[in-house]
Design a protein around this motif. Structure first.
Motif, short mmCIF file in Angstrom:
data_model
loop_
_atom_site.label_atom_id
_atom_site.label_comp_id
_atom_site.label_asym_id
_atom_site.label_seq_id
_atom_site.Cartn_x
_atom_site.Cartn_y
_atom_site.Cartn_z
N GLN A 100 44.36 35.52 40.60
CA GLN A 100 43.27 35.59 39.62
C GLN A 100 43.65 34.83 38.36
O GLN A 100 44.78 34.91 37.88
CB GLN A 100 42.94 37.05 39.25
N ASP B 184 38.49 34.27 36.18
CA ASP B 184 38.15 35.28 37.18
C ASP B 184 38.05 36.66 36.54
O ASP B 184 37.12 37.42 36.82
CB ASP B 184 39.20 35.33 38.29
N GLN C 224 34.81 39.15 36.29
CA GLN C 224 34.92 40.49 36.86
C GLN C 224 34.68 41.59 35.84
O GLN C 224 34.05 42.61 36.14
CB GLN C 224 36.31 40.65 37.47
N PRO D 15 36.87 38.09 41.99
CA PRO D 15 37.15 36.68 42.26
C PRO D 15 38.62 36.33 42.04
O PRO D 15 39.27 36.86 41.15
CB PRO D 15 36.25 35.94 41.26
N ALA D 16 39.13 35.43 42.87
CA ALA D 16 40.50 34.95 42.76
C ALA D 16 40.52 33.47 43.16
O ALA D 16 40.55 33.14 44.34
CB ALA D 16 41.43 35.76 43.65
N THR D 17 40.45 32.60 42.18
CA THR D 17 40.27 31.18 42.44
C THR D 17 41.50 30.31 42.18
O THR D 17 41.44 29.11 42.37
CB THR D 17 39.11 30.63 41.59
#
Length: 97
Positions: free
Chosen positions: A10, A14, A18, A68-70
């Motif tokens: 993350q 992100d 979140q 989310p973890a981009t």
């Protein structure tokens, strides 16, 4: 505000999505936690959250449990060590189909 521990991969953007519903909250998150927006987050870090930027988006993320973890993994970074398409040769590293 509450505190949150980032999950693996993350980024601050992100976490902003979140916990606040918008990436614009990343600036406030960075300031509140004394870090840079582009700084990789440590797994054991605990970040202070900020006020919601978009309550509708935040409600959808919370209802669906979206985290989310981009951030790129080490395998993904190794796949393009010199920066991606600008360093690829057509039909050598970059295949056109």
């Amino acid at each position: 505000m509450t505190r949150i521990k980032p999950s693996s991969r993350q980024s601050l953007l992100d976490i902003a999505l979140q916990t606040s519903g918008g990436v614009e909250a990343a600036f406030d998150l960075a300031e509140a936690n004394g870090i840079s927006i582009s700084e990789p987050l440590e797994a054991e870090a605990e970040l202070e959250t900020v006020a919601a930027a978009d309550k509708n988006v935040l409600a959808k993320y919370e209802a669906r449990g979206i985290r989310p973890a981009t951030e790129l993994s080490s395998e993904e970074v190794e796949a393009a060590p010199y920066g991606g398409i600008g360093y690829m040769g057509i039909e050598i590293d970059f295949v056109v189909k």
